[in-house]
Design an enzyme around this catalytic site. Structure first.
Site, PDB file in Angstrom:
ATOM      1  N   ASP A  29       0.832  -1.222   0.000  1.00 43.39           N
ATOM      2  CA  ASP A  29       0.000   0.000   0.000  1.00 43.39           C
ATOM      3  C   ASP A  29       0.861   1.264   0.000  1.00 43.39           C
ATOM      4  O   ASP A  29       1.962   1.281   0.547  1.00 43.39           O
ATOM      5  CB  ASP A  29      -0.933  -0.013   1.222  1.00 43.39           C
ATOM      6  CG  ASP A  29      -2.112   0.934   1.032  1.00 43.39           C
ATOM      7  OD1 ASP A  29      -2.375   1.361  -0.113  1.00 43.39           O
ATOM      8  OD2 ASP A  29      -2.778   1.251   2.037  1.00 43.39           O
ATOM      9  N   TRP A  39       2.972   7.790  -2.733  1.00 44.38           N
ATOM     10  CA  TRP A  39       4.404   7.910  -3.049  1.00 44.38           C
ATOM     11  C   TRP A  39       4.574   8.739  -4.325  1.00 44.38           C
ATOM     12  O   TRP A  39       5.408   9.639  -4.388  1.00 44.38           O
ATOM     13  CB  TRP A  39       4.991   6.506  -3.245  1.00 44.38           C
ATOM     14  CG  TRP A  39       6.453   6.453  -3.586  1.00 44.38           C
ATOM     15  CD1 TRP A  39       7.499   6.351  -2.717  1.00 44.38           C
ATOM     16  CD2 TRP A  39       7.032   6.473  -4.908  1.00 44.38           C
ATOM     17  NE1 TRP A  39       8.698   6.316  -3.403  1.00 44.38           N
ATOM     18  CE2 TRP A  39       8.438   6.385  -4.748  1.00 44.38           C
ATOM     19  CE3 TRP A  39       6.504   6.562  -6.202  1.00 44.38           C
ATOM     20  CZ2 TRP A  39       9.315   6.380  -5.835  1.00 44.38           C
ATOM     21  CZ3 TRP A  39       7.383   6.553  -7.287  1.00 44.38           C
ATOM     22  CH2 TRP A  39       8.766   6.463  -7.092  1.00 44.38           C
ATOM     23  N   HIS A  85       2.731   2.799  -9.165  1.00 41.27           N
ATOM     24  CA  HIS A  85       2.541   1.339  -9.249  1.00 41.27           C
ATOM     25  C   HIS A  85       3.763   0.663  -9.861  1.00 41.27           C
ATOM     26  O   HIS A  85       4.151  -0.425  -9.449  1.00 41.27           O
ATOM     27  CB  HIS A  85       1.293   1.012 -10.069  1.00 41.27           C
ATOM     28  CG  HIS A  85       0.021   1.422  -9.386  1.00 41.27           C
ATOM     29  ND1 HIS A  85      -0.225   1.151  -8.063  1.00 41.27           N
ATOM     30  CD2 HIS A  85      -1.069   2.109  -9.826  1.00 41.27           C
ATOM     31  CE1 HIS A  85      -1.418   1.639  -7.727  1.00 41.27           C
ATOM     32  NE2 HIS A  85      -1.944   2.231  -8.775  1.00 41.27           N
ATOM     33  N   LEU A 105      10.476 -21.187  -1.745  1.00 39.00           N
ATOM     34  CA  LEU A 105       9.524 -20.171  -1.276  1.00 39.00           C
ATOM     35  C   LEU A 105       8.203 -20.236  -2.059  1.00 39.00           C
ATOM     36  O   LEU A 105       8.209 -20.244  -3.289  1.00 39.00           O
ATOM     37  CB  LEU A 105      10.150 -18.775  -1.446  1.00 39.00           C
ATOM     38  CG  LEU A 105       9.254 -17.583  -1.114  1.00 39.00           C
ATOM     39  CD1 LEU A 105       8.984 -17.490   0.383  1.00 39.00           C
ATOM     40  CD2 LEU A 105       9.883 -16.271  -1.602  1.00 39.00           C
TER      41      LEU A 105
HETATM   42  C1  IPE Z   1      -5.897  -2.751  -0.161  1.00 41.85           C
HETATM   43  O1  IPE Z   1      -5.416  -1.485  -0.392  1.00 41.85           O
HETATM   44  C2  IPE Z   1      -5.771  -3.591  -1.394  1.00 41.85           C
HETATM   45  C3  IPE Z   1      -4.413  -3.837  -1.830  1.00 41.85           C
HETATM   46  C4  IPE Z   1      -3.334  -3.468  -1.213  1.00 41.85           C
HETATM   47  C5  IPE Z   1      -4.269  -4.599  -3.029  1.00 41.85           C
HETATM   48  P1  IPE Z   1      -6.389  -0.258  -0.771  1.00 41.85           P
HETATM   49  O2  IPE Z   1      -5.515   0.931  -0.862  1.00 41.85           O
HETATM   50  O3  IPE Z   1      -7.190  -0.611  -1.941  1.00 41.85           O
HETATM   51  O4  IPE Z   1      -7.335  -0.220   0.510  1.00 41.85           O
HETATM   52  P2  IPE Z   1      -8.116   0.968   1.224  1.00 41.85           P
HETATM   53  O5  IPE Z   1      -9.034   1.548   0.195  1.00 41.85           O
HETATM   54  O6  IPE Z   1      -7.095   1.964   1.667  1.00 41.85           O
HETATM   55  O7  IPE Z   1      -8.807   0.322   2.374  1.00 41.85           O
HETATM   56  C1  IPE Z   2      -1.349  -0.095  -3.401  1.00 43.23           C
HETATM   57  O1  IPE Z   2      -1.171   1.268  -3.520  1.00 43.23           O
HETATM   58  C2  IPE Z   2      -1.516  -0.782  -4.726  1.00 43.23           C
HETATM   59  C3  IPE Z   2      -2.866  -1.277  -5.016  1.00 43.23           C
HETATM   60  C4  IPE Z   2      -3.889  -1.214  -4.230  1.00 43.23           C
HETATM   61  C5  IPE Z   2      -3.065  -1.896  -6.299  1.00 43.23           C
HETATM   62  P1  IPE Z   2      -2.392   2.269  -3.630  1.00 43.23           P
HETATM   63  O2  IPE Z   2      -2.725   2.449  -5.068  1.00 43.23           O
HETATM   64  O3  IPE Z   2      -3.529   1.846  -2.777  1.00 43.23           O
HETATM   65  O4  IPE Z   2      -1.732   3.588  -3.067  1.00 43.23           O
HETATM   66  P2  IPE Z   2      -2.441   4.702  -2.180  1.00 43.23           P
HETATM   67  O5  IPE Z   2      -3.043   4.014  -0.993  1.00 43.23           O
HETATM   68  O6  IPE Z   2      -3.467   5.355  -3.036  1.00 43.23           O
HETATM   69  O7  IPE Z   2      -1.330   5.616  -1.790  1.00 43.23           O
HETATM   70 MG    MG Z   3      -4.087   2.261  -0.872  1.00 41.41          MG
END
Ligand code: IPE
Ligand code: IPE
Ligand code: MG
Length: 233
Positions: A12, A17, A29, A124
């Site tokens: 996350d 970032w 990403h 792993l």
């Molecule tokens: C959870 O992260 C899903 C993944 C890391 C793949 P999100 O960024 O989607 O979750 P919320 O919306 O902050 O709960």
């Molecule tokens: C996690 O990063 C990746 C996925 C959920 C696919 P986010 O895209 O949720 O990044 P934030 O939370 O918006 O910073």
């Molecule tokens: Mg997120």
């Protein structure tokens, strides 16, 4: 360092970032995927864990803007098609957990090919949770069990926690340690069955900056935890 049997990581903070650097979410990403590839190889080489479950795309993430979802799907497609030989040679075994029926067929083909290519490995285990929801997994396991009951393969009295766990997407041990980067302290529907007694760790760092140093810090934190499982020591 104490070996962790099953480590979970909720990836996350890619978007934040990128935003902090004036970049697009897609670039976040891309950086997150690069960080993740390094973490996988590090854990494989150092033999610090037996199982690694990675939350990379939730069923809820399909609700993001089409452009972002498409970018992520292309990223996964490229990743899974390019690492087949590498993961086979590294003795990494790949699993996917989630509803493949929601995904594009070319991505499902790449996922199946990667699972097949690494099926005979015994190092792993990396379980990618993609198009994944913890509640969906519990519902899907329930359907498997009901199907077996309807086919007279099991009786009601056969249904216990052990049988239930065997009907989840894969037979995996419980998660021992769960890391969620970016400072959010929530589960967001990740492996609800498997985290019952997991230790949680929520570092502030965004995932693209989560490197092997951060991982070592996390492992030190895990070593300091006292796991009691409801008992008295
Ligand atoms: C959870 O992260 C899903 C993944 C890391 C793949 P999100 O960024 O989607 O979750 P919320 O919306 O902050 O709960
Ligand atoms: C996690 O990063 C990746 C996925 C959920 C696919 P986010 O895209 O949720 O990044 P934030 O939370 O918006 O910073
Ligand atoms: Mg997120």
């Amino acid at each position: 360092m104490k070996k962790i049997n099953h480590l979970g990581i909720i990836v996350d903070g890619n978007g934040r970032w990128a935003k902090e650097r004036g970049l697009s979410r897609s670039e976040g990403h891309k950086a997150g995927a690069e960080a993740l590839r390094k973490i996988i190889l590090y854990l494989s080489h150092e033999k610090l864990v037996n199982y690694l479950s990675l939350y990379v795309f939730s069923t809820e993430n399909f609700g993001r803007p089409t452009e972002e979802v498409n970018y992520l799907m292309e990223l996964f497609l490229k990743w899974f098609t390019t690492v087949k030989k590498e993961y086979r040679n590294e003795n990494i075994k790949i699993y996917f957990s989630g509803r493949k029926e929601y995904l594009r067929s070319d991505i499902v083909d790449a996922m199946n090919a990667l699972e097949n290519e690494t099926a005979d490995n015994d190092g792993l285990v990396v379980n990618f949770c993609l198009s994944y929801g913890g509640r969906a997994e519990i519902v899907d396991a329930t359907k498997n069990i009901v199907r077996k009951f309807a086919n007279n393969e099991i009786t009601i009295n056969d249904i216990d926690e052990e049988l239930f766990a065997k009907n989840l997407y894969h037979e995996l041990p419980d998660i021992d340690f769960l890391i969620r980067t970016s400072g959010e302290s929530r589960i967001s529907n990740f492996m609800l069955w498997q985290i019952s007694y997991a230790e949680f760790y929520f570092p502030k760092v965004y995932f693209p900056d989560f490197d092997t140093k951060e991982l070592d810090k996390a492992f030190k934190e895990y070593e300091s935890r006292d796991r009691r499982f409801g008992k008295v020591k």
